[in-house]
Design an enzyme around this catalytic site. Structure first.
Site, PDB file in Angstrom:
ATOM      1  N   HIS A  55      40.244  42.093  36.428  1.00 27.33           N
ATOM      2  CA  HIS A  55      39.784  40.719  36.188  1.00 27.33           C
ATOM      3  C   HIS A  55      40.196  40.290  34.790  1.00 27.33           C
ATOM      4  O   HIS A  55      40.705  41.089  34.010  1.00 27.33           O
ATOM      5  CB  HIS A  55      38.282  40.576  36.439  1.00 27.33           C
ATOM      6  CG  HIS A  55      37.378  41.329  35.502  1.00 27.33           C
ATOM      7  ND1 HIS A  55      37.365  42.704  35.407  1.00 27.33           N
ATOM      8  CD2 HIS A  55      36.449  40.903  34.606  1.00 27.33           C
ATOM      9  CE1 HIS A  55      36.459  43.080  34.519  1.00 27.33           C
ATOM     10  NE2 HIS A  55      35.894  42.010  34.001  1.00 27.33           N
ATOM     11  N   HIS A 111      31.440  38.843  39.809  1.00 25.62           N
ATOM     12  CA  HIS A 111      31.439  38.980  38.341  1.00 25.62           C
ATOM     13  C   HIS A 111      32.385  37.922  37.754  1.00 25.62           C
ATOM     14  O   HIS A 111      32.016  37.171  36.859  1.00 25.62           O
ATOM     15  CB  HIS A 111      31.869  40.393  37.973  1.00 25.62           C
ATOM     16  CG  HIS A 111      31.974  40.658  36.498  1.00 25.62           C
ATOM     17  ND1 HIS A 111      30.872  40.722  35.677  1.00 25.62           N
ATOM     18  CD2 HIS A 111      33.046  40.862  35.700  1.00 25.62           C
ATOM     19  CE1 HIS A 111      31.280  40.959  34.420  1.00 25.62           C
ATOM     20  NE2 HIS A 111      32.586  41.048  34.421  1.00 25.62           N
TER      21      HIS A 111
HETATM   22 FE    FE Z   1      33.905  44.318  30.928  1.00 24.38          FE
HETATM   23 ZN    ZN Z   2      33.998  41.756  32.825  1.00 26.27          ZN
END
Ligand code: FE
Ligand code: ZN
Length: 240
Positions: A55, A111
């Site tokens: 990410h 997330h």
């Molecule tokens: Fe992280």
């Molecule tokens: Zn993160």
């Protein structure tokens, strides 16, 4: 055989070096900081040929450009996120290769909106970034609790002996919360004791396994997204 080596970074991040002996290829997963990753690769005589990002957060991708500049490697990361130096866009069903090993990408949003997991099921390893931690999970920043619950379930559906490599050393705090959330679980109590000892000895508590998380991770064990959301809110205000 894929060899996976931790590189501690910042206060509690892990960068992972993935080495395939046969091809002498090395990938680095989530190099938030280039210097420690390059140093560890050099120390082992390994040349980094690929960066893989789970990410976009800076503590996972902040070292991409410096690693790329130092090694000429390619960078692969989530297609829908802003990944520094990205050459290869990853999304559900994408294939990764290192030597003869093939991995597949699964979307695990929550997330962040475009968070991916990198799964080498045959080699028995998966990189799950900040979605699942040992005995815990990441904060839901960009997605919904429904998405995060589903993402954890997808990881938990992998073969039970698959090793999970997470982005942070949060296990002790997660274990204390897990013992609070499931006071009747002897599996959690035993693992908390083990983790306390490991941390007291300065040991890394990762990787974990799919089987261990099914048994001791309250977020994985939550029966639906509403229960997941209650647990996540409780963890956010929990002081161990
Ligand atoms: Fe992280
Ligand atoms: Zn993160």
């Amino acid at each position: 055989m894929l060899q996976v080596v931790p590189v501690p970074a910042f206060s509690d991040n892990y960068i992972w070096l993935v080495h395939d002996e046969a091809s002498s290829e090395t990938a680095v997963v989530d190099p938030g900081d280039a210097a420690p990753a390059l140093a560890e690769a050099e120390r082992r005589g390994w040349t980094i040929t690929q960066v893989w990002n789970t990410h976009h957060h800076w503590d996972h991708s902040g070292g991409n450009l410096a690693v790329k500049e130092a090694t000429g490697c390619t960078v692969a990361g989530p297609a829908t996120e802003d990944i520094p130096g990205c050459d290869v866009a990853l999304s559900e069903g994408s294939e990764l290769r290192i030597g003869d090993h093939r991995g597949r990408v699964i979307d695990i949003p929550g997330h962040t909106a475009g968070h991916v997991a990198l799964v080498f099921e045959e080699a028995g390893v998966a990189f799950v970034g900040d979605t699942m931690f040992a005995m815990g999970c990441g904060k839901v920043f960009e997605g919904t609790p429904q998405q995060m619950h589903r993402s954890l379930q997808r990881i938990a559906e992998l073969r039970e002996d698959v090793k999970l490599y997470c982005g942070h050393e949060y296990t002790l705090s997660n274990a204390r919360f897990a013992a609070h959330a499931e006071p009747g679980s002897s599996a959690i109590a035993e693992r908390l004791a083990r983790v306390e000892q490991m941390r007291a000895d300065g040991q890394i508590t990762l990787p974990t396994t799919v089987g261990e998380e099914r048994a001791t991770n309250p977020f994985v064990r939550s029966s639906d997204w509403q229960e997941f959301a209650r647990l996540r809110a409780a963890k956010d205000s929990f002081r161990s």
